[in-house]
Motif scaffolding. Structure first.
Motif: not given
Length: 297
Positions: A260-281
């Motif tokens: 998404g960052v490379v092809f759709a010019n989206e940004s990675i937010t801290l909110h998404l990082v924390i949620a990702t670590l929690s769900v996948l962890g």
């Protein structure tokens, strides 16, 4: 190429295909190249065509009628679950970013499979319950800041898609020929798709004409990333343990986020990082605990 290297290459290709589905859908819908209903239509039709061709090729190779075998392997319930997944997936990406959508989808899939296991009588140890609690907390954290925004609808639709795909995966475990079952289920979605399209068209205020680029993205998603991607994944599954297959699928949201960052010019937010670590962890904790739990526990 050695057997181990071939296995690694196929696993990587399958995971890239799964992540690419999210990127392609987001690109097509975010740029208004096609609407969700038409994207789903082209995806399922092209996926069915690719899988039928694979069965025909395999039948010619082994001199047998694999299409008849494939049809008998599928079911209408699995086809309906596949349809709900594909439609929810497409409509959810109208409002969700690539990485967030993939996280919700694969998190919901894994949690659904865990809950199905509990429903089937498998007892969870305390470490598995802790992992479930962490994963659900991650989902709550993910959606709380957006309760008043349109992305809440996207969250609900993608969760529904994940539950449907979890049901589809669970039912697929009973099939001795998963490729044939998937082919049959894709073909069975066509009449369901036609009925849904009529209903959606009658209730739509205005019909958006799909642009060629949008159709190409949808067909690529269906024929290559879904059709060939699923075929490759099912080919390598017999060589992977259940826990390894589950862990590998947790990489998909990460790959999709990067896409998404490379092809759709989206940004990675801290909110998404924390949620990702929690769900996948949390899900990973359940998988590790399950692997360490004795079979008779």
């Amino acid at each position: 190429m050695t057997s181990l290297l071939r296995l690694c290459v196929f696993v990587i290709l399958a995971l890239l295909a799964f992540a690419a589905n999210s990127v392609l859908c987001r690109l097509a819908l975010n740029d208004g190249l096609i609407d969700p209903a038409q994207f789903t239509t082209w995806r399922l039709l092209s996926g069915a065509a690719t899988l039928v061709l694979l069965c025909v090729f395999q039948g010619l190779k082994h001199q047998r009628n694999d299409l008849k075998i494939a049809w008998l392997e599928g079911s209408w319930l699995s086809a309906f679950a596949l349809f709900i997944y594909a439609l929810g997936f497409s409509y959810a990406y109208v409002t969700l970013s690539t990485g967030m959508g993939a996280l919700i989808l694969f998190g919901a899939v894994q949690l659904t499979l865990i809950l199905f296991a509990v429903w089937a009588g498998q007892k969870l140890v305390w470490l598995e319950w802790l992992g479930l609690a962490i994963a659900f907390a991650g989902f709550v954290y993910l959606v709380l800041p957006t309760l008043s925004s349109p992305s809440l609808l996207g969250f609900v639709l993608m969760t529904l898609a994940g539950v449907a795909w979890g049901l589809y995966t669970w039912r697929g475990k009973i099939s001795a020929k998963p490729l044939f079952a998937t082919t049959s289920n894709f073909v069975r979605t066509i009449p369901i798709l036609l009925i849904a399209l009529v209903i959606l068209h009658l209730n739509a205020e205005q019909s958006q004409s799909a642009q060629l680029e949008g159709v190409i993205l949808a067909v690529t998603s269906g024929a290559i990333m879904s059709g060939l991607g699923y075929a490759i994944w099912y080919a390598v599954l017999p060589y992977l343990s259940a826990s390894m297959a589950a862990v590998l699928q947790l990489l998909v949201p990460i790959i999709a986020t990067i896409g998404g960052v490379v092809f759709a010019n989206e940004s990675i937010t801290l909110h998404l990082v924390i949620a990702t670590l929690s769900v996948l962890g949390g899900v990973l904790l359940v998988i590790i605990a399950r692997k360490r739990t004795p079979k008779n526990a």
